[in-house]
Motif scaffolding. Structure first.
Motif, PDB file in Angstrom:
ATOM      1  N   GLN A 174       0.831  -1.197   0.000  1.00  0.00           N
ATOM      2  CA  GLN A 174       0.000   0.000   0.000  1.00  0.00           C
ATOM      3  C   GLN A 174       0.860   1.239   0.000  1.00  0.00           C
ATOM      4  O   GLN A 174       2.019   1.212   0.386  1.00  0.00           O
ATOM      5  N   VAL A 175       0.262   2.332  -0.432  1.00  0.00           N
ATOM      6  CA  VAL A 175       0.970   3.617  -0.429  1.00  0.00           C
ATOM      7  C   VAL A 175       0.016   4.669   0.121  1.00  0.00           C
ATOM      8  O   VAL A 175      -1.178   4.645  -0.159  1.00  0.00           O
ATOM      9  N   GLN A 176       0.546   5.544   0.932  1.00  0.00           N
ATOM     10  CA  GLN A 176      -0.220   6.654   1.485  1.00  0.00           C
ATOM     11  C   GLN A 176       0.241   7.939   0.809  1.00  0.00           C
ATOM     12  O   GLN A 176       1.447   8.148   0.622  1.00  0.00           O
ATOM     13  N   LEU A 177      -0.706   8.787   0.475  1.00  0.00           N
ATOM     14  CA  LEU A 177      -0.413  10.002  -0.290  1.00  0.00           C
ATOM     15  C   LEU A 177      -0.934  11.225   0.461  1.00  0.00           C
ATOM     16  O   LEU A 177      -2.082  11.232   0.933  1.00  0.00           O
ATOM     17  N   VAL A 178      -0.114  12.260   0.523  1.00  0.00           N
ATOM     18  CA  VAL A 178      -0.504  13.505   1.187  1.00  0.00           C
ATOM     19  C   VAL A 178      -0.161  14.678   0.280  1.00  0.00           C
ATOM     20  O   VAL A 178       1.018  14.922  -0.013  1.00  0.00           O
ATOM     21  N   GLU A 179      -1.191  15.402  -0.133  1.00  0.00           N
ATOM     22  CA  GLU A 179      -0.992  16.574  -0.996  1.00  0.00           C
ATOM     23  C   GLU A 179      -0.760  17.827  -0.155  1.00  0.00           C
ATOM     24  O   GLU A 179      -1.229  17.920   0.977  1.00  0.00           O
ATOM     25  N   SER A 180      -0.090  18.788  -0.755  1.00  0.00           N
ATOM     26  CA  SER A 180       0.098  20.098  -0.139  1.00  0.00           C
ATOM     27  C   SER A 180       0.307  21.119  -1.238  1.00  0.00           C
ATOM     28  O   SER A 180       0.545  20.760  -2.402  1.00  0.00           O
ATOM     29  N   GLY A 181       0.206  22.402  -0.870  1.00  0.00           N
ATOM     30  CA  GLY A 181       0.506  23.468  -1.811  1.00  0.00           C
ATOM     31  C   GLY A 181      -0.696  24.191  -2.386  1.00  0.00           C
ATOM     32  O   GLY A 181      -0.539  25.149  -3.158  1.00  0.00           O
ATOM     33  N   GLY A 182      -1.888  23.739  -2.037  1.00  0.00           N
ATOM     34  CA  GLY A 182      -3.069  24.429  -2.537  1.00  0.00           C
ATOM     35  C   GLY A 182      -3.235  25.790  -1.893  1.00  0.00           C
ATOM     36  O   GLY A 182      -2.524  26.152  -0.961  1.00  0.00           O
ATOM     37  N   GLY A 183      -4.189  26.551  -2.414  1.00  0.00           N
ATOM     38  CA  GLY A 183      -4.442  27.866  -1.848  1.00  0.00           C
ATOM     39  C   GLY A 183      -5.247  28.733  -2.781  1.00  0.00           C
ATOM     40  O   GLY A 183      -5.847  28.251  -3.744  1.00  0.00           O
ATOM     41  N   LEU A 184      -5.242  30.035  -2.486  1.00  0.00           N
ATOM     42  CA  LEU A 184      -5.981  31.025  -3.263  1.00  0.00           C
ATOM     43  C   LEU A 184      -4.997  31.805  -4.122  1.00  0.00           C
ATOM     44  O   LEU A 184      -3.971  32.285  -3.623  1.00  0.00           O
ATOM     45  N   VAL A 185      -5.304  31.932  -5.403  1.00  0.00           N
ATOM     46  CA  VAL A 185      -4.426  32.653  -6.330  1.00  0.00           C
ATOM     47  C   VAL A 185      -5.293  33.417  -7.330  1.00  0.00           C
ATOM     48  O   VAL A 185      -6.414  32.996  -7.629  1.00  0.00           O
ATOM     49  N   GLN A 186      -4.771  34.521  -7.809  1.00  0.00           N
ATOM     50  CA  GLN A 186      -5.495  35.283  -8.828  1.00  0.00           C
ATOM     51  C   GLN A 186      -5.332  34.633 -10.197  1.00  0.00           C
ATOM     52  O   GLN A 186      -4.346  33.934 -10.461  1.00  0.00           O
ATOM     53  N   SER A 190       2.355  19.555  -4.322  1.00  0.00           N
ATOM     54  CA  SER A 190       3.232  18.426  -4.040  1.00  0.00           C
ATOM     55  C   SER A 190       2.399  17.280  -3.480  1.00  0.00           C
ATOM     56  O   SER A 190       1.373  17.503  -2.839  1.00  0.00           O
ATOM     57  N   CYS A 191       2.856  16.088  -3.729  1.00  0.00           N
ATOM     58  CA  CYS A 191       2.202  14.897  -3.182  1.00  0.00           C
ATOM     59  C   CYS A 191       3.295  13.964  -2.682  1.00  0.00           C
ATOM     60  O   CYS A 191       4.057  13.421  -3.484  1.00  0.00           O
ATOM     61  N   ALA A 192       3.370  13.822  -1.379  1.00  0.00           N
ATOM     62  CA  ALA A 192       4.388  12.980  -0.755  1.00  0.00           C
ATOM     63  C   ALA A 192       3.821  11.595  -0.484  1.00  0.00           C
ATOM     64  O   ALA A 192       2.706  11.459   0.034  1.00  0.00           O
ATOM     65  N   ALA A 193       4.598  10.593  -0.842  1.00  0.00           N
ATOM     66  CA  ALA A 193       4.160   9.210  -0.689  1.00  0.00           C
ATOM     67  C   ALA A 193       4.941   8.509   0.410  1.00  0.00           C
ATOM     68  O   ALA A 193       6.129   8.761   0.607  1.00  0.00           O
ATOM     69  N   SER A 194       4.269   7.610   1.090  1.00  0.00           N
ATOM     70  CA  SER A 194       4.917   6.743   2.070  1.00  0.00           C
ATOM     71  C   SER A 194       4.336   5.346   1.915  1.00  0.00           C
ATOM     72  O   SER A 194       3.281   5.156   1.308  1.00  0.00           O
ATOM     73  N   GLY A 195       5.045   4.388   2.468  1.00  0.00           N
ATOM     74  CA  GLY A 195       4.577   3.016   2.376  1.00  0.00           C
ATOM     75  C   GLY A 195       5.347   2.237   1.348  1.00  0.00           C
ATOM     76  O   GLY A 195       6.564   2.121   1.430  1.00  0.00           O
ATOM     77  N   ASP A 196       4.638   1.752   0.374  1.00  0.00           N
ATOM     78  CA  ASP A 196       5.209   0.882  -0.646  1.00  0.00           C
ATOM     79  C   ASP A 196       6.225   1.640  -1.520  1.00  0.00           C
ATOM     80  O   ASP A 196       6.359   2.864  -1.419  1.00  0.00           O
ATOM     81  N   THR A 197       6.913   0.926  -2.378  1.00  0.00           N
ATOM     82  CA  THR A 197       7.936   1.504  -3.240  1.00  0.00           C
ATOM     83  C   THR A 197       7.318   2.507  -4.209  1.00  0.00           C
ATOM     84  O   THR A 197       6.585   2.139  -5.122  1.00  0.00           O
ATOM     85  N   PHE A 198       7.641   3.777  -4.010  1.00  0.00           N
ATOM     86  CA  PHE A 198       7.032   4.858  -4.798  1.00  0.00           C
ATOM     87  C   PHE A 198       7.296   4.685  -6.281  1.00  0.00           C
ATOM     88  O   PHE A 198       6.415   4.895  -7.112  1.00  0.00           O
ATOM     89  N   SER A 199       8.505   4.280  -6.624  1.00  0.00           N
ATOM     90  CA  SER A 199       8.880   4.191  -8.033  1.00  0.00           C
ATOM     91  C   SER A 199       8.171   3.050  -8.763  1.00  0.00           C
ATOM     92  O   SER A 199       8.335   2.901  -9.976  1.00  0.00           O
ATOM     93  N   SER A 200       7.390   2.264  -8.063  1.00  0.00           N
ATOM     94  CA  SER A 200       6.618   1.194  -8.691  1.00  0.00           C
ATOM     95  C   SER A 200       5.281   1.684  -9.235  1.00  0.00           C
ATOM     96  O   SER A 200       4.585   0.922  -9.916  1.00  0.00           O
ATOM     97  N   TYR A 201       4.933   2.919  -8.947  1.00  0.00           N
ATOM     98  CA  TYR A 201       3.605   3.429  -9.270  1.00  0.00           C
ATOM     99  C   TYR A 201       3.642   4.507 -10.341  1.00  0.00           C
ATOM    100  O   TYR A 201       4.449   5.439 -10.266  1.00  0.00           O
ATOM    101  N   ALA A 260      -2.904  10.561  -7.124  1.00  0.00           N
ATOM    102  CA  ALA A 260      -3.314   9.168  -7.130  1.00  0.00           C
ATOM    103  C   ALA A 260      -2.175   8.293  -7.616  1.00  0.00           C
ATOM    104  O   ALA A 260      -1.331   8.741  -8.405  1.00  0.00           O
ATOM    105  N   ALA A 261      -2.168   7.054  -7.150  1.00  0.00           N
ATOM    106  CA  ALA A 261      -1.117   6.099  -7.496  1.00  0.00           C
ATOM    107  C   ALA A 261      -1.729   4.854  -8.108  1.00  0.00           C
ATOM    108  O   ALA A 261      -2.725   4.324  -7.604  1.00  0.00           O
ATOM    109  N   ASP A 262      -1.107   4.410  -9.194  1.00  0.00           N
ATOM    110  CA  ASP A 262      -1.588   3.225  -9.901  1.00  0.00           C
ATOM    111  C   ASP A 262      -0.410   2.273 -10.110  1.00  0.00           C
ATOM    112  O   ASP A 262       0.583   2.663 -10.716  1.00  0.00           O
ATOM    113  N   PRO A 263      -0.523   1.024  -9.641  1.00  0.00           N
ATOM    114  CA  PRO A 263       0.604   0.092  -9.790  1.00  0.00           C
ATOM    115  C   PRO A 263       0.768  -0.439 -11.212  1.00  0.00           C
ATOM    116  O   PRO A 263       1.763  -1.107 -11.511  1.00  0.00           O
ATOM    117  N   ARG A 264      -0.188  -0.165 -12.058  1.00  0.00           N
ATOM    118  CA  ARG A 264      -0.093  -0.592 -13.452  1.00  0.00           C
ATOM    119  C   ARG A 264       0.685   0.447 -14.254  1.00  0.00           C
ATOM    120  O   ARG A 264       1.460   1.216 -13.706  1.00  0.00           O
TER     121      ARG A 264
END
Length: 125
Positions: free
Chosen positions: A1-13, A21-32, A97-101
């Protein structure tokens, strides 16, 4: 499994830029293969861009082509979405989102296995 956490959103003109950014933890990130989706109020979630496991291949829908850039750093286990020339219609919650395929499977099926919690992007006119 992989856990994903996004950041960097906000209000812009309109016309401005944001970098998600989306930081991943858990399974091998480079597999997805990784992708970004978004969901605007009252609309269905839509796929906007994806990147292959190595980062060598990318895909963009017409809505964002030429304005958004997806990239990844496998050493940092992070995928990025650089958004330029933002428009009010880009306002949405953005999900990574992460897809192992393959990237091709992600583009075709648009049904990744794992999702982040989303980050709000609001573009004012």
């Amino acid at each position: 499994q992989v856990q994903l956490v996004e950041s960097g959103g906000g209000l812009v003109q309109a016309g401005g830029s944001l970098r998600l950014s989306c930081a991943a933890s858990g399974d091998t990130f480079s597999s997805y293969a990784m992708g970004w989706f978004r969901q605007a109020p009252g609309k269905e979630r839509e796929f906007i861009t994806g990147i292959s496991q190595s980062g060598g291949s990318t895909y963009y829908t017409d809505y964002v082509k030429g304005r958004f850039t997806i990239s990844r750093d496998n050493a940092k286990r992070t995928v990025y979405l650089q958004m330029d020339s933002l428009k009010p219609e880009d306002t949405a919650v953005y999900y990574c989102a992460a897809d192992p395929r393959t990237l091709g499977a992600l583009i075709t099926a648009r049904r990744p296995d794992y999702w982040g919690q989303g980050t709000q992007v609001t573009v004012s006119s």
